[in-house]
Design a protein around this motif. Structure first.
Motif, PDB file in Angstrom:
ATOM      1  N   TYR A 225       0.880  -1.180   0.000  1.00  0.00           N
ATOM      2  CA  TYR A 225       0.000   0.000   0.000  1.00  0.00           C
ATOM      3  C   TYR A 225       0.917   1.230   0.000  1.00  0.00           C
ATOM      4  CZ  TYR A 225      -4.239   2.695   0.842  1.00  0.00           C
ATOM      5  OH  TYR A 225      -5.319   3.556   0.709  1.00  0.00           O
ATOM      6  N   SER A 226       1.651   1.358  -1.100  1.00  0.00           N
ATOM      7  CA  SER A 226       2.666   2.402  -1.198  1.00  0.00           C
ATOM      8  C   SER A 226       2.220   3.489  -2.167  1.00  0.00           C
ATOM      9  CB  SER A 226       3.992   1.801  -1.680  1.00  0.00           C
ATOM     10  OG  SER A 226       3.835   1.198  -2.958  1.00  0.00           O
TER      11      SER A 226
ATOM     12  N   LYS B 100       0.531   6.217  -1.840  1.00  0.00           N
ATOM     13  CA  LYS B 100      -0.880   6.617  -1.786  1.00  0.00           C
ATOM     14  C   LYS B 100      -1.058   7.953  -1.069  1.00  0.00           C
ATOM     15  CE  LYS B 100      -2.877   2.635  -3.274  1.00  0.00           C
ATOM     16  NZ  LYS B 100      -1.794   2.009  -4.028  1.00  0.00           N
ATOM     17  N   GLN B 101       0.031   8.486  -0.465  1.00  0.00           N
ATOM     18  CA  GLN B 101      -0.038   9.729   0.315  1.00  0.00           C
ATOM     19  C   GLN B 101      -1.076   9.630   1.435  1.00  0.00           C
ATOM     20  OE1 GLN B 101       2.364  12.040  -0.275  1.00  0.00           O
ATOM     21  NE2 GLN B 101       3.018  10.485  -1.736  1.00  0.00           N
ATOM     22  N   ALA B 102      -1.222   8.400   1.969  1.00  0.00           N
ATOM     23  CA  ALA B 102      -2.228   8.169   3.012  1.00  0.00           C
ATOM     24  C   ALA B 102      -1.678   8.519   4.392  1.00  0.00           C
ATOM     25  CB  ALA B 102      -2.665   6.703   2.994  1.00  0.00           C
TER      26      ALA B 102
ATOM     27  N   ASN C 299       3.951   7.484   1.843  1.00  0.00           N
ATOM     28  CA  ASN C 299       2.671   7.918   2.371  1.00  0.00           C
ATOM     29  C   ASN C 299       2.915   9.108   3.291  1.00  0.00           C
ATOM     30  OD1 ASN C 299       0.413   6.091   1.400  1.00  0.00           O
ATOM     31  ND2 ASN C 299       1.898   4.562   2.041  1.00  0.00           N
TER      32      ASN C 299
ATOM     33  N   ASN D 196       7.975   8.630   4.696  1.00  0.00           N
ATOM     34  CA  ASN D 196       6.792   8.946   5.486  1.00  0.00           C
ATOM     35  C   ASN D 196       7.133  10.097   6.429  1.00  0.00           C
ATOM     36  OD1 ASN D 196       4.314   7.104   5.065  1.00  0.00           O
ATOM     37  ND2 ASN D 196       6.026   5.660   4.956  1.00  0.00           N
TER      38      ASN D 196
END
Length: 602
Positions: A406-407, A409-411, A435, A459
């Motif tokens: 889950y890379s 994605k700027q989450a 993210n 991150n």
């Protein structure tokens, strides 16, 4: 009294006599009393120059307290107490052991490591129940022939002595499962070693071996063979028939060819770094079906064959410090977790891509393959656009590649559905890079039994949570490009960690906990504010091969760092120190270490 009969036959002094009072403060009576009940006595680190008589005679003489208490309670019936089975007298100053050793015939464990012993007494043959003998870190020049009488011995640890040969009949130790002869002066391995048919682990590293006997293939149960740091020029072809072999270490030898392993179907790790291997061909790779780690660093390879794709299980590939100018695009088809390429004159991949790490290199190589398949590219794009819900969690990667990705994605948070998607599948790799994470997801603890590779780079992490410290199988950790300035002491529990990337953070010192992770092979901590390292603690990190300290605040390089002779890549550019000068740095790691050693105050 029957318990004492065998010993009494050997020692005429045995009988109802007061226990000798020659123990002094070095062996408290309470410790002896506890040992009679438990059968275990630990005298490690007591500055002993000899073993007190009361220790040898612990099961022979009447204890002191028995003379003072004639109305024995059930707890004080000394004649019913336990024979000594485990004796630890390591980390002392013992120069010899006496034949009184025979008074402890029930011993199953004898640990005398880290003393100054030059020989062992012949009475050691009396310890017929012995299963583990540790005499490492002493000054033994020879072993007594009587040691071959220990037919129940399973573990024998003789590393860091001065042995030049082994006694006749050594192969009679047919129960041996673990044998460590590393860091001695052996020049040959006897062909009779093949009779050690129970051996599972054999360490022959750091000796003076020029060859291995073909008969070594007779060790049908051998799983771990370490021949690092010898003078080996060839490997007997019979080695390839060792069907149980899983780990093979041949680093720092004089090999010019990579051996072929047609029968080693279980081989998981092959370490042949720091040799003189010039060619890698399909014939060297086609049988390595189970290989997970392939170390080819510091050789003379000029190319990598397309057949590298045969290694579908490969997770770690180290090609650093060779003469490779280009890589086959097919390398991008492998599911590598770690790819080392530094020190090669690569012309087909830009340096900035290599600096971004393994996954970026693989993506680049994959894109070059896809450039030749435009129609397939279009269909992939279309699928991603028409199925946006499935694109959030790549279930295909989880099931087939064992990657939870889950890379990019700027989450700010990792959605629960990402972890839910794992279900009952095995996941060995986690990629949450690129993210906006301010903390490590707590649910990562759910993967603690299986994950070996975690990427949390790019991150906004300012601390490392304790959940990460529960990942006992973690071997690779990428934390670069965050806001970290410290690591928790609990990271000491990551007992398999081999590579950690802390580049582009805010560290001012090398985190103390890293010195206590002995498995570490690679520390990347460039582009921080590190102002000092501890060379004494660094020297204890015997597996550390790569240390990147580029672009930090080091005002001086301690000369004692030159004693870290296991380092093969030491990067110091971009620091404000004056010496070593740039001309020395350009000569490479070996020259830097030699320069530093020459400046250690005598």
């Amino acid at each position: 009294m029957s318990r004492l009969k065998g010993v009494a036959d050997r020692d005429s002094r045995t009988g109802f006599r007061a226990e000798r009072r020659d123990c002094g403060a070095s062996v408290p009576q309470g410790l002896l009393k506890a040992a009679r009940k438990s059968g275990q006595l630990n005298l490690s680190g007591r500055n002993l120059s000899e073993v007190p008589q009361c220790v040898w005679r612990i099961n022979v003489d009447i204890p002191e307290e028995a003379n003072q208490n004639l109305s024995f309670s059930a707890a004080e019936r000394w004649w019913e107490q336990t024979d000594l089975t485990k004796l630890i007298i390591s980390n002392n100053k013992l120069q010899s052991l006496t034949d009184d050793l025979r008074l402890l015939p029930a011993l199953t464990v004898l640990d005398i490591h880290d003393n100054q012993l030059t020989s062992l007494p012949s009475a050691i043959r009396e310890l017929e129940n012995l299963q583990k003998l540790n005499v490492s870190h002493n000054k033994l020049k020879i072993l007594p022939e009587e040691i071959t009488n220990l037919r129940n011995l399973k573990g024998l640890y003789l590393q860091h002595n001065e042995l030049t040969c082994l006694p006749e009949g050594f192969e009679q130790l047919f129960s041996l499962e673990d044998l460590d002869l590393s860091n001695n002066r052996l020049t040959i391995v006897p062909a009779s070693f093949s009779s050690l048919s129970s051996l599972v682990r054999l360490n022959l590293s750091s000796n003076q071996l020029k060859s291995l006997p073909a008969e070594i293939s007779g060790m049908k149960r051998l799983k771990h063979l370490d021949c690092n740091s010898n003078l080996l020029e060839t490997i007997p072809p019979e080695l390839a028939s060792m069907e149980s072999l899983e780990l093979l270490y041949l680093r720092r030898n004089k090999l010019r060819f990579l051996p072929e392993f047609p029968s080693c179907k279980l081989l998981k790790e092959l370490h042949v770094g720091e040799n003189q291997i010039e060619m890698l061909g399909a014939e060297h790779l086609k049988h390595l079906n189970s290989i997970l780690v392939l170390d080819l660093r510091d050789n003379k390879l000029k190319s990598v064959p397309d057949e590298i794709t045969l290694l579908q299980s490969l997770e770690r590939l180290d090609l650093s410090n060779n003469d490779i100018s280009s890589l086959p695009y097919s390398l991008g088809k492998l599911h590598l977790k770690f790819l080392a390429l530094e020190g090669n004159p690569l012309r087909t991949i830009r340096r900035e891509i290599i600096n971004k790490g393994t996954q970026e290199v693989l993506k680049y190589l994959q894109s070059k393959i896809k450039d030749d398949e435009p129609s397939q590219n279009n269909s992939v794009t279309e699928t991603a656009m028409t199925l946006p819900s499935e694109s959030r969690v790549n279930v295909h990667s989880i099931v087939t590649l064992k990657i939870l990705d889950y890379s990019d994605k700027q989450a700010v948070l990792i959605p629960d559905e990402v972890f839910d998607a794992v279900k009952s599948n095995i996941v060995t790799s986690v990629n949450f890079s690129k993210n906006q994470l301010c903390e490590i997801p707590k649910r990562i603890i759910e993967l603690k039994e299986m994950v070996s590779d975690v990427n949390l780079s790019f991150n906004k992490l300012s601390f490392v949570s304790l959940e990460l410290c529960t990942l006992q199988k973690l071997t690779f950790l990428d934390l670069r490009n965050n806001f970290l300035n410290s690591l928790p002491e609990e990271m000491e529990s990551l007992i398999r960690l081999q590579t950690i990337n802390l580049s582009f953070n805010r560290f001012k010192i090398l985190p103390e906990v890293l010195y206590r992770i002995p498995t570490l092979e690679t520390i990347l901590i460039g582009n921080n504010q590190v102002g000092s390292v501890d060379p004494q603690k660094m020297k204890t990190m015997e597996n550390l091969i790569t240390l990147d300290l580029q672009n930090n605040d080091l005002l001086q390089i301690p000369p004692e760092l030159g004693n870290c002779v296991n380092l093969r890549t030491l990067l110091l550019d971009g620091n404000p120190f004056r010496v070593p000068r740039a001309a020395i740095l350009m000569k490479g790691t070996a020259a830097i270490l030699a320069y530093l050693r020459d400046r250690i105050p005598t």
